[in-house]
Design an enzyme around this catalytic site. Structure first.
Site, short mmCIF file in Angstrom:
data_model
loop_
_atom_site.label_atom_id
_atom_site.label_comp_id
_atom_site.label_asym_id
_atom_site.label_seq_id
_atom_site.Cartn_x
_atom_site.Cartn_y
_atom_site.Cartn_z
N LYS A 181 37.91 13.46 -43.67
CA LYS A 181 38.65 13.02 -42.54
C LYS A 181 39.08 11.48 -42.57
O LYS A 181 38.40 10.65 -43.35
CB LYS A 181 37.76 13.25 -41.28
CG LYS A 181 37.48 14.84 -40.87
CD LYS A 181 38.72 15.54 -40.97
CE LYS A 181 38.45 17.07 -40.71
NZ LYS A 181 38.21 18.07 -41.78
C1 LIG Z 1 40.86 21.72 -37.58
C2 LIG Z 1 39.11 21.67 -37.79
N1 LIG Z 1 38.59 21.82 -36.79
C3 LIG Z 1 37.22 21.67 -36.50
C4 LIG Z 1 36.51 21.29 -37.94
C5 LIG Z 1 35.07 21.02 -37.91
O1 LIG Z 1 34.60 19.71 -38.03
P1 LIG Z 1 33.22 19.27 -38.50
O2 LIG Z 1 33.01 19.54 -39.96
O3 LIG Z 1 33.09 17.95 -38.24
O4 LIG Z 1 32.31 20.11 -37.57
C6 LIG Z 1 37.23 21.15 -38.94
C7 LIG Z 1 36.84 20.39 -40.20
O5 LIG Z 1 37.10 20.31 -40.94
C8 LIG Z 1 38.57 21.26 -38.81
O6 LIG Z 1 39.50 20.71 -39.91
#
Ligand SMILES: Cc1ncc(COP(=O)(O)O)c(C=O)c1O
Length: 386
Positions: A181
């Site tokens: 990210k």
């Molecule tokens: C659009 C979206 N939502 C939620 C998430 C979930 O994030 P995390 O891995 O921090 O839980 C991601 C992770 O890649 C994502 O791309």
């Protein structure tokens, strides 16, 4: 040439910040997390931020804190990572998908009304690739049906549209600090919001519902604690917060670098037959998390690029067609034509701030050569049909 899909830029700044935490007694949630929360809230222009260990957990406890639970339906998009839907399920509710705009991949606010039922309690829009959805339109729908809005900002720390930023027209905005990210500590997340009444509840929900933390015990000496509600183990540690804080100084420069790369891709790909670049809406600050293009025969194109040393990934194939979500929620192919059109064609090109422009030119050149090699045939299709 070898062009990786992504390279992080963490280094000595972050190592120095970690060393400072190691010199202190509290490794888990403590003062460094509190400092991160305060500075992150400033960065996203919201009054409060609560740090957690993922965006998935952030989405879940934001929904829970807002009163979403069993028996409720939550409207979201199928053009996202599965975590958007699993967070809704973890909160006890049922995801209801609505199709996306064919030229951006973002949820189509005009289609949300048709999906409302008496059980609809919230909308979870996803700012796909880093471009904000039409939050004014979604706010109007939410107001008409008394719905909460929790924004999935996993791709969109820096974004803005029509003068507003995530969280300003919604109840909460949830961020990811996962390894790839724009702001990262390997794994992490945060909830940003303006309503002070959520602060205490979110802090309970992220840590077992306990009314004291290890850091409180260190500061005050041992005091008996109570479990005052059900909670999860979603807290962020001081180590992760230190890694995140160390990146604040280069945040703007990194967005500028991503924008430069995006501009170079736009120029290099304009006129290459069969390549569709998602649209950017007017008055948008695109957070430029990913640089996707949409092509026919996507898997063959990816294989050809791989043979040329270029790594690409897919964000995303629509999640209503995954075995689990399709079967448990009762969706099938054909339900969301726009998401399926994009999902069959999308591939994310190499994209990270330290990437050099020569590498972008190489990727564009290889894509153009592949298109030429199709001998003028419209091998890669023409673009969205509606
Ligand atoms: C659009 C979206 N939502 C939620 C998430 C979930 O994030 P995390 O891995 O921090 O839980 C991601 C992770 O890649 C994502 O791309």
């Amino acid at each position: 040439m070898h062009v990786p899909f992504y390279r992080h830029d963490l280094g000595q700044f972050e190592l120095d910040a970690i060393a400072k935490v190691f010199a202190q007694p509290i490794l888990t949630t403590g003062d460094v997390v509190a400092e991160f929360e305060s500075r992150f809230a400033g960065l996203i222009e919201l009054r409060h931020a609560v740090a957690v260990n993922s965006c998935t957990g952030a989405l879940q406890i934001a929904l829970t804190a807002l009163g979403v639970g069993p028996g409720d339906e939550v409207i979201t998009t199928p053009m996202t990572f599965i975590a958007t839907a699993t967070a809704i399920i973890q909160a006890g509710a049922r995801p209801v998908f609505v199709d996306v705009e064919i030229d951006t991949g973002n949820i189509d606010a005009a289609k949300v009304v048709a999906a409302l039922t008496p059980r609809t309690k919230a909308i979870v829009p996803v700012h796909l690739y880093g471009q904000m959805c039409d939050m004014r339109a979604l706010r109007a729908v939410a107001d008409s049906a008394d719905l909460k809005i929790v924004e999935d900002c996993a791709h969109c720390v820096e974004g803005a549209r029509d003068g507003i930023r995530p969280g300003q027209l919604s109840d909460a905005a949830c961020y990811s600090f996962f390894a790839t990210k724009n702001l990262t500590c390997g794994e992490g997340g945060a909830i940003g919001f303006n309503d002070e009444r959520l602060v205490a509840d979110l802090k309970l929900l992220r840590l077992h519902g306990m009314d004291k933390t290890a850091s409180d015990r260190h500061r005050e000496g041992y005091q008996h604690w109570d479990m005052v509600r059900f909670g999860w183990k979603y807290n962020m540690s001081n180590i992760e917060a230190a890694i995140l804080l160390a990146q604040f100084g280069r945040f703007d420069a990194k967005l500028a670098a991503r924008q430069r790369l995006a501009d170079r891709y736009d120029t290099g790909l304009s006129g290459v037959p069969g390549i569709v670049v998602p649209a950017v809406r007017p008055n948008s600050t695109h957070a430029r998390h990913l640089f996707p293009v949409w092509v026919d025969d996507r898997d063959q194109v990816m294989a050809a690029l791989r043979a040329d040393g270029i790594e690409t990934v897919v964000n995303y194939r629509p999640i209503h067609l995954t075995s689990y979500l399709g079967q448990t929620l009762g969706y099938r192919a054909g339900d969301f034509p726009n998401a399926e059109w994009i999902g069959a064609r999308t591939m994310s090109l190499p994209f990270y701030p330290a990437m050099d422009l020569a590498a972008v030119d190489y990727v564009c050149g290889q894509l153009a050569m592949s298109a030429d090699a199709k001998d003028g045939r419209a091998k890669w299709g023409g673009g969205p049909s509606s």
